[in-house]
Design an enzyme around this catalytic site. Structure first.
Site, PDB file in Angstrom:
ATOM      1  N   ASP A  34       4.741  -4.477  -8.021  1.00  0.00           N
ATOM      2  CA  ASP A  34       3.800  -5.421  -7.854  1.00  0.00           C
ATOM      3  C   ASP A  34       4.079  -6.788  -8.982  1.00  0.00           C
ATOM      4  OD1 ASP A  34       0.410  -5.210  -6.959  1.00  0.00           O
ATOM      5  OD2 ASP A  34       0.916  -6.772  -8.279  1.00  0.00           O
ATOM      6  N   ASN A  90      -6.370  -0.314  -0.757  1.00  0.00           N
ATOM      7  CA  ASN A  90      -7.311  -1.430  -0.699  1.00  0.00           C
ATOM      8  C   ASN A  90      -7.699  -1.601   0.976  1.00  0.00           C
ATOM      9  OD1 ASN A  90      -8.372  -1.220  -3.427  1.00  0.00           O
ATOM     10  ND2 ASN A  90      -6.920  -2.692  -3.614  1.00  0.00           N
ATOM     11  N   GLY A  96     -11.264  -5.525  -2.084  1.00  0.00           N
ATOM     12  CA  GLY A  96     -10.121  -6.138  -2.691  1.00  0.00           C
ATOM     13  C   GLY A  96      -8.998  -6.247  -2.100  1.00  0.00           C
ATOM     14  N   GLN A  97      -9.011  -5.983  -0.865  1.00  0.00           N
ATOM     15  CA  GLN A  97      -7.615  -6.322  -0.055  1.00  0.00           C
ATOM     16  C   GLN A  97      -7.409  -7.711  -0.029  1.00  0.00           C
ATOM     17  OE1 GLN A  97      -7.153  -4.665   3.727  1.00  0.00           O
ATOM     18  NE2 GLN A  97      -4.981  -5.081   3.714  1.00  0.00           N
ATOM     19  N   HIS A 103      -0.542  -1.724   2.713  1.00  0.00           N
ATOM     20  CA  HIS A 103       0.480  -1.333   1.492  1.00  0.00           C
ATOM     21  C   HIS A 103      -0.218  -0.264   0.674  1.00  0.00           C
ATOM     22  CE1 HIS A 103      -2.231  -4.845   0.640  1.00  0.00           C
ATOM     23  NE2 HIS A 103      -2.475  -4.423  -0.672  1.00  0.00           N
ATOM     24  N   LEU A 104       0.500   0.558   0.221  1.00  0.00           N
ATOM     25  CA  LEU A 104       0.029   1.777  -0.719  1.00  0.00           C
ATOM     26  C   LEU A 104       0.494   1.225  -2.217  1.00  0.00           C
ATOM     27  CD1 LEU A 104      -0.840   4.394  -1.047  1.00  0.00           C
ATOM     28  CD2 LEU A 104       1.308   5.442  -0.473  1.00  0.00           C
ATOM     29  N   HIS A 105      -0.827   1.248  -3.014  1.00  0.00           N
ATOM     30  CA  HIS A 105      -0.470   0.779  -4.494  1.00  0.00           C
ATOM     31  C   HIS A 105       0.141   2.302  -5.071  1.00  0.00           C
ATOM     32  CE1 HIS A 105      -2.512  -3.007  -4.942  1.00  0.00           C
ATOM     33  NE2 HIS A 105      -2.971  -2.643  -3.896  1.00  0.00           N
TER      34      HIS A 105
HETATM   35  P1  AMP Z   1      -4.425  -5.923  -2.403  1.00  0.00           P
HETATM   36  O1  AMP Z   1      -5.375  -6.703  -3.304  1.00  0.00           O
HETATM   37  O2  AMP Z   1      -4.638  -4.434  -2.204  1.00  0.00           O
HETATM   38  O3  AMP Z   1      -4.075  -6.554  -1.045  1.00  0.00           O
HETATM   39  O4  AMP Z   1      -2.934  -5.919  -3.088  1.00  0.00           O
HETATM   40  C1  AMP Z   1      -2.069  -6.970  -2.849  1.00  0.00           C
HETATM   41  C2  AMP Z   1      -1.083  -6.829  -4.211  1.00  0.00           C
HETATM   42  O5  AMP Z   1       0.073  -7.578  -3.907  1.00  0.00           O
HETATM   43  C3  AMP Z   1      -1.705  -7.206  -5.485  1.00  0.00           C
HETATM   44  O6  AMP Z   1      -1.595  -6.331  -6.461  1.00  0.00           O
HETATM   45  C4  AMP Z   1      -0.660  -8.350  -5.978  1.00  0.00           C
HETATM   46  O7  AMP Z   1      -0.681  -8.781  -7.256  1.00  0.00           O
HETATM   47  C5  AMP Z   1       0.566  -8.029  -5.020  1.00  0.00           C
HETATM   48  N1  AMP Z   1       1.408  -9.082  -4.732  1.00  0.00           N
HETATM   49  C6  AMP Z   1       1.208 -10.375  -4.239  1.00  0.00           C
HETATM   50  N2  AMP Z   1       2.179 -11.134  -3.833  1.00  0.00           N
HETATM   51  C7  AMP Z   1       3.455 -10.454  -4.230  1.00  0.00           C
HETATM   52  C8  AMP Z   1       4.657 -10.523  -4.255  1.00  0.00           C
HETATM   53  N3  AMP Z   1       5.233 -11.702  -3.860  1.00  0.00           N
HETATM   54  N4  AMP Z   1       5.400  -9.875  -4.861  1.00  0.00           N
HETATM   55  C9  AMP Z   1       4.834  -8.630  -5.581  1.00  0.00           C
HETATM   56  N5  AMP Z   1       3.638  -8.281  -5.429  1.00  0.00           N
HETATM   57  C10 AMP Z   1       2.799  -9.325  -4.851  1.00  0.00           C
END
Ligand code: AMP
Length: 117
Positions: A34, A90, A96-97, A103-105
């Site tokens: 991330d 999310n 918070g998405q 995507h899986l955190h």
């Molecule tokens: P969400 O908020 O669950 O949609 O998570 C999206 C995640 O993507 C966030 O934690 C961001 O920090 C991450 N993110 C956004 N753009 C990038 C990128 N170019 N490379 C890596 N992570 C990213």
């Protein structure tokens, strides 16, 4: 909110069009660190197929949903987390998405409070 494949940042990472620290790849998934990590290990595991969220992925490619979890466990092992880590989807802006490609955190490497904020 919907995002098409052409303007989806995670599709572009999967395609290798923009840089990311990729840590794991399979036929159906790509995992990368991330950009704004919330823990020592914070990796996103994404399907190669563009779908908006986890529920859509479970509908259209249920096997890939399972592949995401397997890939996350492999990365957790590679990062030395053992069996102590958190997996989060999310779903929806209200939760918070911010990127509308499923995507899986994977979070770990510090103590993780419960319930999450
Ligand atoms: P969400 O908020 O669950 O949609 O998570 C999206 C995640 O993507 C966030 O934690 C961001 O920090 C991450 N993110 C956004 N753009 C990038 C990128 N170019 N490379 C890596 N992570 C990213």
């Amino acid at each position: 909110m919907s995002t098409t494949e052409a303007d989806c940042i995670f599709c572009r990472i999967v395609a290798g069009e923009i840089p990311a620290t990729v840590v794991h790849r399979t036929a159906t998934t790509v995992a990368f660190r991330d950009a704004n990590p919330q823990a020592p290990t914070h990796v996103l595991v994404v399907p190669r197929t563009h779908v908006a969220n986890a529920a859509e992925l479970a509908d259209v490619e249920p096997g890939t949903m399972s592949d995401l979890v397997t890939a996350a466990a492999a990365v957790a092992h590679e990062d030395g987390l053992g069996s102590d880590y958190r997996l989060v989807f999310n779903t929806g802006a209200g939760a918070g998405q911010t990127v509308f490609h499923a995507h899986l955190h994977l979070l770990g490497g510090r103590s993780l409070a419960w319930p999450p904020g």
